[in-house]
Design a protein around this motif. Structure first.
Motif, PDB file in Angstrom:
ATOM      1  N   GLN A  74       0.840  -1.203   0.000  1.00  0.00           N
ATOM      2  CA  GLN A  74       0.000   0.000   0.000  1.00  0.00           C
ATOM      3  C   GLN A  74       0.879   1.258   0.000  1.00  0.00           C
ATOM      4  OE1 GLN A  74      -2.594   0.611   3.425  1.00  0.00           O
ATOM      5  NE2 GLN A  74      -4.107   1.704   2.182  1.00  0.00           N
ATOM      6  N   ALA A  75       1.972   1.239   0.747  1.00  0.00           N
ATOM      7  CA  ALA A  75       2.853   2.414   0.840  1.00  0.00           C
ATOM      8  C   ALA A  75       3.393   2.814  -0.527  1.00  0.00           C
ATOM      9  CB  ALA A  75       4.003   2.121   1.797  1.00  0.00           C
ATOM     10  N   ASP A  80       7.914   6.732  -3.847  1.00  0.00           N
ATOM     11  CA  ASP A  80       8.919   5.949  -4.569  1.00  0.00           C
ATOM     12  C   ASP A  80       9.860   5.323  -3.542  1.00  0.00           C
ATOM     13  OD1 ASP A  80       7.932   6.674  -7.075  1.00  0.00           O
ATOM     14  OD2 ASP A  80       8.988   8.599  -6.966  1.00  0.00           O
ATOM     15  N   PHE A  81       9.918   4.006  -3.548  1.00  0.00           N
ATOM     16  CA  PHE A  81      10.759   3.288  -2.596  1.00  0.00           C
ATOM     17  C   PHE A  81      12.052   2.846  -3.269  1.00  0.00           C
ATOM     18  CE2 PHE A  81       8.685   2.273   1.507  1.00  0.00           C
ATOM     19  CZ  PHE A  81       7.574   3.087   1.354  1.00  0.00           C
ATOM     20  N   ILE A  86      13.056  -0.023   0.746  1.00  0.00           N
ATOM     21  CA  ILE A  86      12.388  -1.334   0.756  1.00  0.00           C
ATOM     22  C   ILE A  86      13.008  -2.222   1.833  1.00  0.00           C
ATOM     23  CG2 ILE A  86      12.088  -3.480  -0.568  1.00  0.00           C
ATOM     24  CD1 ILE A  86      11.799  -1.659  -3.079  1.00  0.00           C
ATOM     25  N   ALA A  87      14.344  -2.190   1.933  1.00  0.00           N
ATOM     26  CA  ALA A  87      15.015  -3.025   2.932  1.00  0.00           C
ATOM     27  C   ALA A  87      14.591  -2.631   4.346  1.00  0.00           C
ATOM     28  CB  ALA A  87      16.534  -2.895   2.781  1.00  0.00           C
ATOM     29  N   HIS A  92      11.486  -3.783   9.318  1.00  0.00           N
ATOM     30  CA  HIS A  92      10.882  -3.179  10.513  1.00  0.00           C
ATOM     31  C   HIS A  92       9.374  -2.990  10.462  1.00  0.00           C
ATOM     32  CE1 HIS A  92      14.869  -2.520  12.132  1.00  0.00           C
ATOM     33  NE2 HIS A  92      15.221  -1.960  10.986  1.00  0.00           N
ATOM     34  N   TRP A  93       8.723  -3.254   9.353  1.00  0.00           N
ATOM     35  CA  TRP A  93       7.265  -3.113   9.279  1.00  0.00           C
ATOM     36  C   TRP A  93       6.598  -4.468   9.409  1.00  0.00           C
ATOM     37  CZ3 TRP A  93       5.942   0.700   4.693  1.00  0.00           C
ATOM     38  CH2 TRP A  93       6.316   2.005   5.051  1.00  0.00           C
TER      39      TRP A  93
END
Ligand code: AMP
Ligand code: MG
Length: 305
Positions: A74-75, A80-81, A86-87, A92-93
């Protein structure tokens, strides 16, 4: 608190979460527990709903909000990741880490959420109530701490009502929050460097030069209990309410055993108690800089400023 509250407070069970979801859909404000502090949520895709957050808190409009999402999938609709971002999300999510990343212009979120910045702050929280709420609606939730701007953050539903009763539509009572201090915020730059903007429950190794903090909300005075605060006190003067830690026992003690994690969870409850106490001043025992101790000292410095 005495008397009846204007704002309804309901248990964060299935019925409570369903009611909260309907209020959010129609553009209302709901206070909801996260693992850090209680957040004041509104749908992030509605300018009217987001404007209500700023109005209810009395928050300056240059101070952008964190947008809460279910997960990295969703993020990525809103930002833009980079591989580095992304890592961090994968590591951590869901959890108490907010990522500041380049905003996607076509994302369809209210402009006020990002206060006009080219970046956006995103977090996938771990608290089961916030997660259930995010699963029940089909938009992300803008959510700053559920308190009047500049004052002590809420770690219980009662703290929320003490600050915002009559100014918001509902409080979901999910008990006392466990991490106690607001999320760690890091910015992930285009060159892959990672910069800490706010210390929090998670310690992230940062690379790149730590320049002047740019998070507009990192104001010098914040978390203010409304009376003078003296830090690094070994004992209290006669007119001081003492917040203790370790061997310094206080009127409210953050952690008698000297555990910084326990101290973080109790920090705002002790500050609320100190604010309500008859003593006109507050003294706080030294807290070590280990781990989340850095975040505690960051908040205490702002409370004393
Ligand atoms: P709060 O919601 O009260 O915990 O405050 C959110 C924090 O995130 C504030 O310190 C904001 O300044 C910070 N923040 C939100 N969005 C951004 C952004 N795009 N860039 C830098 N900091 C941000
Ligand atoms: Mg706040």
């Amino acid at each position: 608190m005495s008397g009846k509250n204007v704002t309804d407070m309901v248990l964060a069970d299935a019925a409570g979460i369903a009611r909260a979801a309907r209020i959010l859909e129609s553009g209302g404000l709901v206070a909801v527990p996260t693992e850090t502090v209680y957040g004041l949520a509104a749908r992030a895709d509605s300018a009217e709903a987001v404007a209500k957050i700023y109005a209810a808190k009395g928050r300056p409009d240059f101070n952008p909000l964190i947008v809460h999402v279910r997960d990295a999938v969703q993020a990525k609709r809103y930002a833009d990741f980079s591989p580095e971002a992304i890592a961090l999300a994968e590591a951590h999510w869901p959890g108490p880490l907010t990522l500041v990343v380049p905003r996607r212009a076509e994302a369809g979120l209210a402009q006020a959420v990002t206060a006009g910045l080219p970046t956006i702050a995103l977090r996938a929280p771990a608290h089961p109530v916030m997660r259930a709420l995010l699963a029940a609606v089909d938009f992300p939730l803008a959510a700053p701490s559920a308190n009047r701007s500049g004052f002590i953050s809420p770690t219980s539903a009662a703290h929320v009502l003490a600050s915002l009763d009559g100014r918001i539509d509902l409080v979901l009572d999910g008990g006392i929050t466990t991490a106690g201090v607001e999320s760690t915020i890091v910015a992930v730059r285009a060159d892959g460097s990672i910069e800490e903007l706010r210390p929090g429950p998670l310690q992230i190794g940062t690379r790149g030069n730590a320049k002047q903090i740019e998070a507009p909300g990192q104001l010098a005075s914040h978390y203010a209990p409304g009376k003078p605060v003296r830090l690094n006190a070994d004992r209290a003067e006669a007119d001081e309410f003492l917040i203790g830690f370790g061997t310094v026992g206080g009127d409210c003690t953050l952690s008698a055993s000297g555990d910084v994690t326990e101290a973080a969870a109790r920090l705002y409850a002790c500050l609320h108690e100190a604010a309500r106490a008859p003593k006109p001043r507050i003294a706080v025992a030294p807290v070590p800089e280990d781990g989340v101790g850095r975040a505690i000292n960051d908040r205490l410095k702002r409370a004393a400023a």
